[in-house]
Every structure is written in structure tokens, then in C-alpha cells.
Design a protein around this motif. Structure first.
Motif, mmCIF file in Angstrom:
data_model
loop_
_atom_site.group_PDB
_atom_site.id
_atom_site.type_symbol
_atom_site.label_atom_id
_atom_site.label_comp_id
_atom_site.label_asym_id
_atom_site.label_seq_id
_atom_site.Cartn_x
_atom_site.Cartn_y
_atom_site.Cartn_z
ATOM 1 N N LYS A 93 0.668 -1.204 -0.004
ATOM 2 C CA LYS A 93 0.036 -0.048 -0.017
ATOM 3 C C LYS A 93 0.765 1.403 0.129
ATOM 4 O O LYS A 93 0.197 2.551 0.018
ATOM 5 C CB LYS A 93 -1.002 0.024 1.141
ATOM 6 N N MET A 94 2.154 1.183 -0.034
ATOM 7 C CA MET A 94 3.039 2.399 -0.042
ATOM 8 C C MET A 94 3.546 2.625 -1.352
ATOM 9 O O MET A 94 3.619 1.859 -2.266
ATOM 10 C CB MET A 94 4.249 2.028 0.730
ATOM 11 N N GLU A 95 3.768 3.940 -1.616
ATOM 12 C CA GLU A 95 4.341 4.491 -2.701
ATOM 13 C C GLU A 95 5.856 4.687 -2.359
ATOM 14 O O GLU A 95 6.710 4.420 -3.303
ATOM 15 C CB GLU A 95 3.759 5.992 -3.139
ATOM 16 N N LYS A 96 6.117 5.024 -1.409
ATOM 17 C CA LYS A 96 7.350 5.181 -0.896
ATOM 18 C C LYS A 96 7.670 4.894 0.790
ATOM 19 O O LYS A 96 6.747 5.138 1.366
ATOM 20 C CB LYS A 96 8.187 6.484 -1.256
ATOM 21 N N VAL A 97 9.109 4.365 1.161
ATOM 22 C CA VAL A 97 9.268 3.864 2.457
ATOM 23 C C VAL A 97 10.597 4.160 2.795
ATOM 24 O O VAL A 97 11.386 3.888 1.589
ATOM 25 C CB VAL A 97 8.970 2.289 2.619
ATOM 26 N N LEU A 98 11.048 4.558 3.853
ATOM 27 C CA LEU A 98 12.237 4.791 4.314
ATOM 28 C C LEU A 98 12.359 4.229 5.691
ATOM 29 O O LEU A 98 11.676 4.766 6.398
ATOM 30 C CB LEU A 98 12.819 6.262 4.161
ATOM 31 N N VAL A 99 13.195 3.522 5.961
ATOM 32 C CA VAL A 99 13.503 2.905 7.307
ATOM 33 C C VAL A 99 14.927 3.168 7.689
ATOM 34 O O VAL A 99 15.882 2.857 7.130
ATOM 35 C CB VAL A 99 13.221 1.398 7.287
#
Length: 109
Positions: A93-99
Motif C-alpha cells: 500500500k506504500m508509494e515510498k518507504v524509508l526505514v
């Protein structure tokens, strides 16, 4: 990854895909929050929406912070079946992710 004994924060910045309803986003957030009840090394969970006036968010709209006792706890969390199942749904469901994982340090002046 550097071994870290003591509290470690796991921070996820997210931008949900366009077209997701607020109800769908709320359901995903509740699912994420529930992991603290299912995965022992996960000690706390917080989340929020971007409210910055600096406009430096690079499109990220939500932040999720989990607290662990060590980097080993994060590794256990990542491999846990409840996390794997949830992450597959959440990330789709994510367009972008940063962890980023970090060990908090207090500056003493």
C-alpha cells in the motif's frame, strides 16, 4: 549493522499510495500498532502525520516509531511471522518507504 545493547528505535517514513481511503489507512495503522501485542521484542509503538512547515518531507506523509531493547530484538521482529504477514500487506500500500534504525544518544552540555 553495529551491535547495540540498550534501547534502539526503528523508524519508518511512509507515503501511502494515492487512492487509499482514510479508513484503509487507519486499518493499516491499527494493524501496525497491534504488532506490539504480538511480538515480544517490540516494546512500544508511536505514529504521526507530517505537520512540518519546512516542506522538507520529500513526499513522506506518515512516521512510525517502534522501540526495541537491542538490534537483536529488531532482527527477531523482522523475522517474526506476524511482522512478515503484516509487512507484505502494508508495503503493498506504500508509494515510498524509508526505514532507519538508531540507538538514541543524549547530548550532555
Amino acid at each position: 549493522m553495529e551491535e547495540a545493547k540498550g534501547e534502539v528505535k526503528h523508524v519508518l517514513l511512509a507515503k501511502f499510495k494515492d487512492g487509499l481511503s482514510e479508513d484503509e489507512i487507519e486499518k493499516l495503522i491499527k494493524g501496525y500498532a497491534n504488532l506490539v501485542n504480538l511480538i515480544e521484542p517490540m516494546k512500544a509503538f508511536k505514529w504521526g502525520k507530517d505537520v512540518s512547515i519546512e516542506n522538507l518531507h520529500q513526499g513522506f506523509t506518515h512516521i512510525f516509531e517502534s522501540t526495541f531493547e537491542s538490534t537483536e530484538g529488531i532482527a527477531e521482529y523482522i523475522a517474526h511471522p506476524a511482522h512478515v504477514e503484516f509487512a507484505n500487506i502494508f508495503l503493498s500500500k506504500m508509494e515510498k518507504v524509508l526505514v532507519i534504525d538508531f540507538k538514541p544518544t543524549t547530548v550532555h552540555l
